[in-house]
Design an enzyme around this catalytic site. Sequence first.
Site, short mmCIF file in Angstrom:
data_model
loop_
_atom_site.label_atom_id
_atom_site.label_comp_id
_atom_site.label_asym_id
_atom_site.label_seq_id
_atom_site.Cartn_x
_atom_site.Cartn_y
_atom_site.Cartn_z
NE ARG A 108 6.85 -2.78 6.27
CZ ARG A 108 5.40 -2.60 6.18
NH1 ARG A 108 4.88 -2.72 4.98
NH2 ARG A 108 4.84 -2.53 7.25
CE LYS A 117 -2.03 -0.92 3.89
NZ LYS A 117 -1.41 -2.05 4.35
NE ARG A 142 16.60 -3.14 8.24
CZ ARG A 142 16.32 -4.01 7.00
NH1 ARG A 142 15.27 -4.43 6.81
NH2 ARG A 142 17.23 -3.87 6.06
NE ARG A 192 2.01 -4.30 11.64
CZ ARG A 192 3.20 -4.19 10.71
NH1 ARG A 192 4.29 -4.55 11.32
NH2 ARG A 192 3.04 -3.46 9.74
P1 AMP Z 1 0.57 0.97 9.52
O1 AMP Z 1 1.94 1.67 9.33
O2 AMP Z 1 -0.36 1.23 8.76
O3 AMP Z 1 1.01 -0.70 9.38
O4 AMP Z 1 0.32 1.04 11.15
C1 AMP Z 1 1.13 0.76 12.15
C2 AMP Z 1 0.21 0.47 13.53
O5 AMP Z 1 -0.35 1.88 13.54
C3 AMP Z 1 -0.91 -0.31 13.31
O6 AMP Z 1 -0.32 -1.60 13.39
C4 AMP Z 1 -1.74 -0.04 14.24
O7 AMP Z 1 -1.25 -0.33 15.59
C5 AMP Z 1 -1.51 1.63 14.08
N1 AMP Z 1 -2.75 2.17 13.18
C6 AMP Z 1 -2.34 2.64 12.04
N2 AMP Z 1 -3.78 2.94 11.21
C7 AMP Z 1 -4.63 2.50 12.19
C8 AMP Z 1 -5.85 2.69 11.96
N3 AMP Z 1 -6.78 3.00 11.04
N4 AMP Z 1 -6.69 2.10 13.12
C9 AMP Z 1 -5.99 1.65 14.15
N5 AMP Z 1 -4.85 1.57 14.29
C10 AMP Z 1 -3.98 2.03 13.24
#
Ligand code: AMP
Length: 216
Positions: A127, A13, A160, A172
């Site tokens: 990554r 993404k 990282r 996750r």
């Molecule tokens: P990401 O960078 O999108 O993988 O997000 C990293 C972490 O941020 C996730 O594992 C969640 O803990 C938190 N997070 C990011 N976006 C959201 C969202 N829309 N709702 C809830 N938690 C989020």
Amino acid sequence: MRLILLGPPGAGKGTQAQRIVEKHGIPQLSTGDMLRAAVSAGTEVGKRAKAVMDAGKLVSDDIVIAIVSERIDAPDCSKGFILDGFPRTLVQADATESMLSAKGLDLSAVIEIKVDDVVLADRVAGRYTCANCGAGYHDTNLKPKVEGVCDKCGSTHFKRRPDDNAETVRTRMSAYYKETAPLLGYYYAKGKLHSVDGMAEIDTVTAEIDAILAGL
Ligand code: AMP
């Protein structure tokens, strides 16, 4: 153009969002990036989110909805935006619809990046990003042209994410399938869902997304 990118961690993404930013000049709104910035800055939101993020669980809906609602009012969002990592729950999806309709806006499309689960752990573990400009790289799939030097800004510093480890990735992924995957049906029913094959080469995925955007 207002877009949502959907897909599990490691689907690509962020990589594809960066390319849409370059081509269409609309900002990428990554709630993960915004939350990491809040954690680094030591804000109240950051303090509340840190442990949850480190564990790979979802931060509460009210926090992320408030962050996005404020962010989409910024002037750089006037021509549109790409939501990357938001919405992630049905509550967030309903909130997105309400916040857009309250502003007289609608959603252009939701793009699902489909990938086989088996590749996700490796993709995530490999990554890293440029510590200066945030450009994304991968140990095997997306190396900088000159090793150790960022293609975009020339920095030699990379970082990282602490949650990109095998154990946290499992949590996750569970959160994705439990909380986020139902959004596919939600947006399909609204006629907004488009899917691309995220197992293809990065440039091929970009071309598929370009074709969808050209048809909007
Ligand atoms: P990401 O960078 O999108 O993988 O997000 C990293 C972490 O941020 C996730 O594992 C969640 O803990 C938190 N997070 C990011 N976006 C959201 C969202 N829309 N709702 C809830 N938690 C989020």
